[in-house]
Write an enzyme that holds these catalytic residues in place. Structure first.
Site, PDB file in Angstrom:
ATOM      1  N   ASP A  28      27.237  35.141  44.018  1.00  0.00           N
ATOM      2  CA  ASP A  28      28.556  35.666  43.569  1.00  0.00           C
ATOM      3  C   ASP A  28      29.454  34.387  43.877  1.00  0.00           C
ATOM      4  OD1 ASP A  28      30.913  37.025  42.787  1.00  0.00           O
ATOM      5  OD2 ASP A  28      29.520  38.736  43.059  1.00  0.00           O
ATOM      6  N   SER A  81      32.930  39.234  37.907  1.00  0.00           N
ATOM      7  CA  SER A  81      31.388  40.168  38.247  1.00  0.00           C
ATOM      8  C   SER A  81      31.123  40.966  37.382  1.00  0.00           C
ATOM      9  CB  SER A  81      31.839  40.707  39.701  1.00  0.00           C
ATOM     10  OG  SER A  81      31.959  39.606  40.519  1.00  0.00           O
ATOM     11  N   ASP A 171      43.361  36.596  40.926  1.00  0.00           N
ATOM     12  CA  ASP A 171      42.635  36.094  39.588  1.00  0.00           C
ATOM     13  C   ASP A 171      43.974  35.063  39.036  1.00  0.00           C
ATOM     14  OD1 ASP A 171      40.797  37.862  39.730  1.00  0.00           O
ATOM     15  OD2 ASP A 171      41.999  39.507  38.757  1.00  0.00           O
ATOM     16  N   ARG A 286      39.220  46.938  33.680  1.00  0.00           N
ATOM     17  CA  ARG A 286      37.815  46.830  34.364  1.00  0.00           C
ATOM     18  C   ARG A 286      37.725  47.901  35.468  1.00  0.00           C
ATOM     19  NH1 ARG A 286      35.665  41.819  37.909  1.00  0.00           N
ATOM     20  NH2 ARG A 286      34.861  42.868  39.955  1.00  0.00           N
ATOM     21  N   LYS A 361      30.060  44.422  47.113  1.00  0.00           N
ATOM     22  CA  LYS A 361      29.270  44.054  45.948  1.00  0.00           C
ATOM     23  C   LYS A 361      28.108  44.905  45.707  1.00  0.00           C
ATOM     24  CE  LYS A 361      31.606  40.055  45.197  1.00  0.00           C
ATOM     25  NZ  LYS A 361      32.377  39.591  44.117  1.00  0.00           N
ATOM     26  N   ASP A 430      32.103  34.074  46.812  1.00  0.00           N
ATOM     27  CA  ASP A 430      33.144  34.673  46.093  1.00  0.00           C
ATOM     28  C   ASP A 430      34.215  35.190  47.105  1.00  0.00           C
ATOM     29  OD1 ASP A 430      34.317  35.658  43.322  1.00  0.00           O
ATOM     30  OD2 ASP A 430      34.216  37.515  44.642  1.00  0.00           O
ATOM     31  N   HIS A 434      37.969  33.824  47.493  1.00  0.00           N
ATOM     32  CA  HIS A 434      39.280  34.556  47.124  1.00  0.00           C
ATOM     33  C   HIS A 434      40.431  34.273  48.329  1.00  0.00           C
ATOM     34  CE1 HIS A 434      38.350  36.018  43.210  1.00  0.00           C
ATOM     35  NE2 HIS A 434      37.144  36.605  43.734  1.00  0.00           N
ATOM     36  N   ASP A 471      27.137  34.725  39.068  1.00  0.00           N
ATOM     37  CA  ASP A 471      27.805  35.405  37.982  1.00  0.00           C
ATOM     38  C   ASP A 471      28.891  34.694  37.431  1.00  0.00           C
ATOM     39  OD1 ASP A 471      28.999  35.765  40.378  1.00  0.00           O
ATOM     40  OD2 ASP A 471      29.739  37.840  39.875  1.00  0.00           O
ATOM     41  N   HIS A 472      29.614  33.740  37.967  1.00  0.00           N
ATOM     42  CA  HIS A 472      30.770  32.871  37.703  1.00  0.00           C
ATOM     43  C   HIS A 472      31.012  32.119  38.837  1.00  0.00           C
ATOM     44  CE1 HIS A 472      32.849  35.338  40.560  1.00  0.00           C
ATOM     45  NE2 HIS A 472      32.528  36.529  40.085  1.00  0.00           N
ATOM     46  N   HIS A 501      38.341  32.713  40.353  1.00  0.00           N
ATOM     47  CA  HIS A 501      37.192  32.366  39.870  1.00  0.00           C
ATOM     48  C   HIS A 501      37.856  30.943  38.799  1.00  0.00           C
ATOM     49  CE1 HIS A 501      35.806  36.673  39.623  1.00  0.00           C
ATOM     50  NE2 HIS A 501      36.010  36.141  40.853  1.00  0.00           N
TER      51      HIS A 501
END
Ligand SMILES: O=C(O)[C@@H](CO)OP(=O)(O)O
Ligand SMILES: [Mn+2]
Ligand SMILES: [Mn+2]
Length: 571
Positions: A28, A81, A171, A286, A361, A430, A434, A471-472, A501
């Site tokens: 991730d 994700s 984000d 989301r 996750k 991930d 963050h 995933d990113h 991300h």
């Protein structure tokens, strides 16, 4: 024929054998970017991942993980994700929540749907409450959509509107919440000028208030409930801009972790608790971080925390967040219909699957992977294991997280001989990325690399195949950059740490593409000779992975899946 009328039987692959164990690893937040000190994956010791890269271009390549490649509105949208795992599991690109909401608002269809009609019943005598993430990040919500919805609701009869805002900083840059609150307060002032009683009523940072996921820590949702529904919070202010500015300095809190606050009137009374007869919309599109609040708002039987008072409301989600639970039962926009995922096909074709991650996750490799559907397709053929995450901490404090535990569970599943697919998500890059803590993110990347090694060793032992992907991006770039790729300095000349991300710009054929660069690696003693990445699909994306994996299980992928990335050449 399956329940959807589809034929579930997959044709045999003409060249690839069945029965091999495939270790499917999703790192991730693990992108591919130029090497410098802000690339934590580069700085970290990652001998296992480094050795995989040597397989390029036949066994290692990059795939796209953002923008239209994963169903997002524009090429400027970073991956995340939800869309990443949806694409990985479903093998096709579906227009995602962000895009569906855009179009429902643009065409006005949102106001004609049954969800809006349902909440509208409360407009005459009740208040409309909008709860969600105040951000333009486009991962969970978008402020421009909220502003359109606010004005649209007012036009369609809402007379009293209250906003319950969750500040972001995950984000988007930390500190940007002040600007978003100013934009929102301006919009609310305009509405007040035309006679709509519109105000912010409460708020708090997304990671501390409301937006927990996968039931890791119900206290987070309770803090939000107390402020939003009961009108109770430790901090009281007259407007949201003042609240956010003050709390950011006084409590030394970041946007992500701002304590809860309520807005009060002259007499100190909260301006917008949720009461009987009101309407509530959770405006995030989301799912994962809205499901817990949706349960608290919708379920009559609920024992996760003491709700104290349960108002009789008309509640709708922006989307339906869980297709299996049908939660919430009312929603403004139809969610993407992600059907016939690879997981469902594999169960119909005899492939036994094991999936594992830690709590934060866990739903990514199960719920998102299976097209936003909770539960098993076939409980006799699948086993999903959740390793409990630490709660109540920021993950820079424990950057190794549960990587080893996840890998050991996967190792045991690989060696058990019971499963042909063993799938994990390793969260470190991930979740620690963050936090914006570069040193901790370096430790996180090393831990993920060590976990990969545990799984690859087990795959070697059973003569299996591994597919390593992500995933990113996140950990590979921890600084905001200018157009030339240099760190962009703020007004005081400081670098700005990127907690979000990523989206890496590269130059291809003279056109400037924005491309999240990803790696996909396949190898292992069980890989048939002659298997290699195709050269005629240079712009592959995450949605191409499902067909690739189905091939490696010895089957042809369904005809409408995005094409497989591999070919088998005769040696
Ligand atoms: O934490 C989350 O909710 C998102 C970022 O908003 O990250 P991911 O998509 O990796 O889950
Ligand atoms: Mn992710
Ligand atoms: Mn993330």
């Amino acid at each position: 024929m399956g329940s959807s009328g589809a034929s579930w039987k997959l044709a045999d692959h003409p060249k690839l054998p069945k029965g091999k164990v495939i270790g499917l690893i999703v790192l991730d937040g693990w992108g591919e970017a130029d090497a410098d000190q802000y690339n934590c994956i580069h700085v970290a010791e990652t001998p296992t991942m480094d050795s995989l890269k040597k397989g390029a271009p036949e066994k290692w390549r990059l795939v796209k993980a953002h923008g239209s490649a994963v169903g997002l509105p524009t090429e400027d949208d970073m991956g995340n994700s939800e869309v990443g795992h949806n694409a990985l599991g479903a093998g096709r690109i579906f227009a995602q929540g962000a895009k569906l909401v855009d179009s429902a608002l643009e065409t006005g269809k949102i106001y004609q749907g049954s969800g809006f009609k349902y909440i509208k019943e409360s407009f005459e005598t009740g208040t409309l409450h909008l709860i969600g993430l105040l951000s333009d990040g486009g991962v969970h919500s978008r402020l421009d959509q909220v502003v359109l919805l606010l004005n649209g609701a007012a036009k369609h009869g809402a007379k009293r509107i209250r906003l319950h805002v969750l500040t972001d900083g995950r984000d988007v840059l930390d500190g940007s919440s002040v600007g978003f609150a100013e934009t929102l307060e301006n919009e609310l002032a305009k509405l007040r000028e035309i006679g709509v009683d519109a105000q912010v009523a409460s708020g708090g940072g997304r990671m501390y208030v409301t937006m927990d996921r996968y039931e890791n820590d119900w206290e987070v949702v309770k803090r939000g409930w107390d402020a939003q529904v009961l009108g109770e919070a430790p901090h009281k202010f007259r407007n949201s801009v003042e609240a956010i500015k003050k709390l950011r300095t006084e409590a030394k809190a970041t946007d992500q972790y701002l304590p809860p606050f309520v807005i009060v009137d002259d007499s100190g009374k909260p301006v917008g608790p949720i009461v009987d007869g009101d309407a509530v919309v959770t405006f995030n599109f989301r799912a994962d971080r809205m499901v817990m609040l949706a349960k608290a708002l919708e379920y009559a039987d609920f024992d996760k925390f003491d709700r104290v008072r349960v108002p009789k409301i008309r509640y709708a989600g922006m989307l339906q967040y869980d297709g299996e639970l049908k939660l919430p039962s009312h929603y403004l926009v139809d969610p993407p219909e992600i059907d016939r995922t690879s997981g469902e096909y594999l169960t119909y074709n005899g492939v036994h699957t094991f999936a594992c991650s830690e709590t934060v996750k866990f739903g990514h490799v199960t719920f998102f992977w299976n097209g936003n559907r909770s539960g098993y397709f076939n409980d006799k053929m699948e086993e999903y294991v959740e390793v409990p995450s630490d709660s109540g901490i920021t993950f820079n404090v424990q950057p190794k997280m549960k990587a080893v535990e996840i890998a050991e569970k996967a190792r045991d599943a690989i060696l058990s001989g019971k499963f042909q697919q063993v799938r994990v998500n390793l969260p470190n890059g991930d979740m620690v990325g963050h936090t914006g803590d570069i040193e901790a993110t370096v430790v996180a990347c090393k831990a993920a690399d060590e976990a990969v090694k545990i799984m690859l060793d087990a795959i070697e032992q059973v003569g299996g195949i591994y597919v390593v992907t992500a995933d990113h991006g996140n950990a590979e770039d921890m600084v905001k950059r200018n157009k030339t790729g240099q760190p962009a300095l703020d007004k005081s000349g400081n670098i700005q740490i990127l907690t979000s991300h990523t989206l890496q710009p590269v130059l291809i054929d003279g056109f400037c593409f924005c491309l999240s660069r990803f790696q996909l690696q396949l190898e292992g003693p069980g890989l048939a000779p002659g298997v290699r990445f195709r050269k005629d699909l240079p712009s592959g994306g995450l949605a191409n992975v499902a067909a690739t994996v189905i091939n490696l299980h010895g089957f042809e992928a369904p005809a409408d899946y995005e094409p497989s990335l591999i070919e088998v050449v005769d040696n």
